[in-house]
Scaffold this motif. Structure first.
Motif: not given
Ligand SMILES: Cc1cc2nc3c(=O)[nH]c(=O)nc-3n(C[C@H](O)[C@H](O)[C@H](O)COP(=O)(O)OP(=O)(O)OC[C@H]3O[C@@H](n4cnc5c(N)ncnc54)[C@H](O)[C@@H]3O)c2cc1C
Length: 403
Positions: A281-282, A293-298
């Motif tokens: 959850r955010w 902040a919610a969904h760091p990704m490569l």
């Protein structure tokens, strides 16, 4: 939502895009940025059609024209021989299939373009958020580094991968070192120089690593990203100054054209790449998360900033649609979390495919690339699900369905 007090924590691409998307509403927006000046460090960014469509809708199209560069294709090359592995033509295909361009832009330029759009929005610099009461029936309260407190009807945590706001929402959880490190640099040129880098996205694919080159600053600089797998990240910070020599030594044996470009690099930075599993959850009370902040990704599908820009658009429409800020943030999360979770996981999978070490697995992958290259003009890209997603059209019905 007239007069809704919105505190945006973080003045990076996600924070500024949020303020830009809220411009047409009556919200009372303030950005709180930890740094003493608003700036972005020197590296490029690829903006795919799904993100460009939103930036156009936010009135940033002129800025993309001014500072951006349209690559003619995305091209994959073998790390050692330079043999063509795939080519996706971009310019006409993106316009025809997605109704929006594909741009390369320097991060500082994108930041400047967004900043122009939020002229008039108060930005408090040197204002790190150090504590947060996420609110509920009453407003949320942000504590700043100087000890002052600010009340807000909605708090948006756009404070990046090491987010303080996320800690307040779901508790402390360190980001995961992905085992990938990268060198980033930009090389000034007076105009595109194909003998160094073609006017396209070039991806050199090798075992346990890949290198990406493309033009930024309207074609007057080459952006270079060189990624390799490593056992650990020993630096204290997630970015550290490095040297051209270290980068060249790591990529010894790769294609000479690529190494010629490496020789021209001056300021070289090394990054440890971190990500997270999708969060459960955010949102808590009147506080939610956005962007890294919610969904760091490569970065292997070039979507981190793009997802922050899409988030910003949907969040602004949610706040517009709901009188109750807490309900707006919950609806925003319902709409955005499935898509960004899918992109986080797909970005990881893309890295695995790029870095294959087994010759058989590479051969199978390269055959798949060849087939896709032949059919992509007619059948679209395997990234259709990413590029065709149009939050400017879908946000409103999706939010209604989420209500
Ligand atoms: C090598 C690499 C290549 C990439 N390539 C692409 C690409 O081609 N395309 C793409 O779309 N994305 C790409 N990305 C991802 C993209 O850079 C990020 O996803 C994007 O910058 C996230 O924006 P953000 O605003 O969420 O976070 P950030 O850019 O990290 O901004 C966060 C802001 O919050 C501020 N802040 C932090 N803590 C606080 C606090 N406590 N209080 C107040 N302010 C605070 C920071 O100073 C910063 O200004 C790449 C990333 C990497 C590492």
């Amino acid at each position: 939502m007239a007069g809704t007090r919105v505190a945006v924590i973080g003045g990076g691409i996600g924070g500024l895009a949020t303020a830009a998307a809220l411009q047409r509403t009556d919200a009372d927006v303030t950005i709180y940025e930890r740094s003493s000046q608003l700036s972005e460090i020197g590296a490029g960014i690829q903006l795919t059609p799904n993100a460009v469509r939103v930036l156009n809708a936010l009135g940033c199209g002129d800025g993309l024209e001014e500072f951006g560069f349209r690559p003619e294709s995305i091209t994959g090359l073998d790390w050692r021989t330079g043999k063509l592995l795939f080519r996706k033509p971009l310019i006409e295909v993106c316009r025809e299939r997605y109704g929006a361009d594909y741009f390369h832009i320097h991060r500082a330029d994108l930041h400047r373009v967004l900043l122009r759009r939020v002229e008039g929005t108060p930005v408090r610099l040197g204002a790190a958020c150090t504590g947060l009461d996420t609110g509920g029936a009453g407003p949320a309260t942000v504590t700043l580094a100087d000890g002052s407190k600010v009340e807000a009807d909605a708090v948006i945590g756009a404070d990046g991968i090491h987010s303080m706001v996320r800690q307040a929402v779901i508790g402390a959880q360190p980001a995961r070192f992905t085992g990938h490190v990268c060198w980033r640099t930009t090389i000034p040129v007076d105009k595109p120089r194909p003998e160094l880098a073609e006017p396209r996205t070039t991806i050199w694919l090798g075992p346990k690593g890949h290198v990406v080159t493309y033009y930024v600053h309207a074609g007057t600089a080459i952006n270079l990203i060189a990624i390799i797998e490593a056992d650990e990240w020993t630096e204290e910070s997630w970015t550290a100054p490095s040297s051209r020599e270290a980068m060249i030594a790591t990529f010894a044996g790769w294609h000479p054209k690529m190494l010629t470009l490496f020789q021209m690099a001056t300021d070289v930075f090394k990054w440890g790449l971190f990500d997270r599993d999708p969060l459960p959850r955010w949102t808590k009370g009147r506080t939610t998360l956005l962007g890294d902040a919610a969904h760091p990704m490569l970065p292997y599908l070039s979507q981190g900033a793009g997802m922050a820009i899409e988030d910003a658009f949907v969040l602004a429409r949610a706040l517009e649609a709901h009188a109750d800020a807490a309900a707006a943030l919950a609806a925003y999360e319902t709409v955005r979390r499935p898509r960004t979770s899918q992109v986080q996981l797909a970005s990881r999978a893309q890295g695995e495919s790029f870095h294959l070490t087994s010759p058989w697995a590479r051969l199978r992958r390269n055959l798949r690339f060849a087939v896709r290259s032949l059919t992509s003009r007619d059948k679209g890209f395997e990234t259709d699900w990413l590029y065709a997603h149009d939050v400017t059209q879908q946000a409103r019905p999706a939010l209604q369905a989420a209500a």
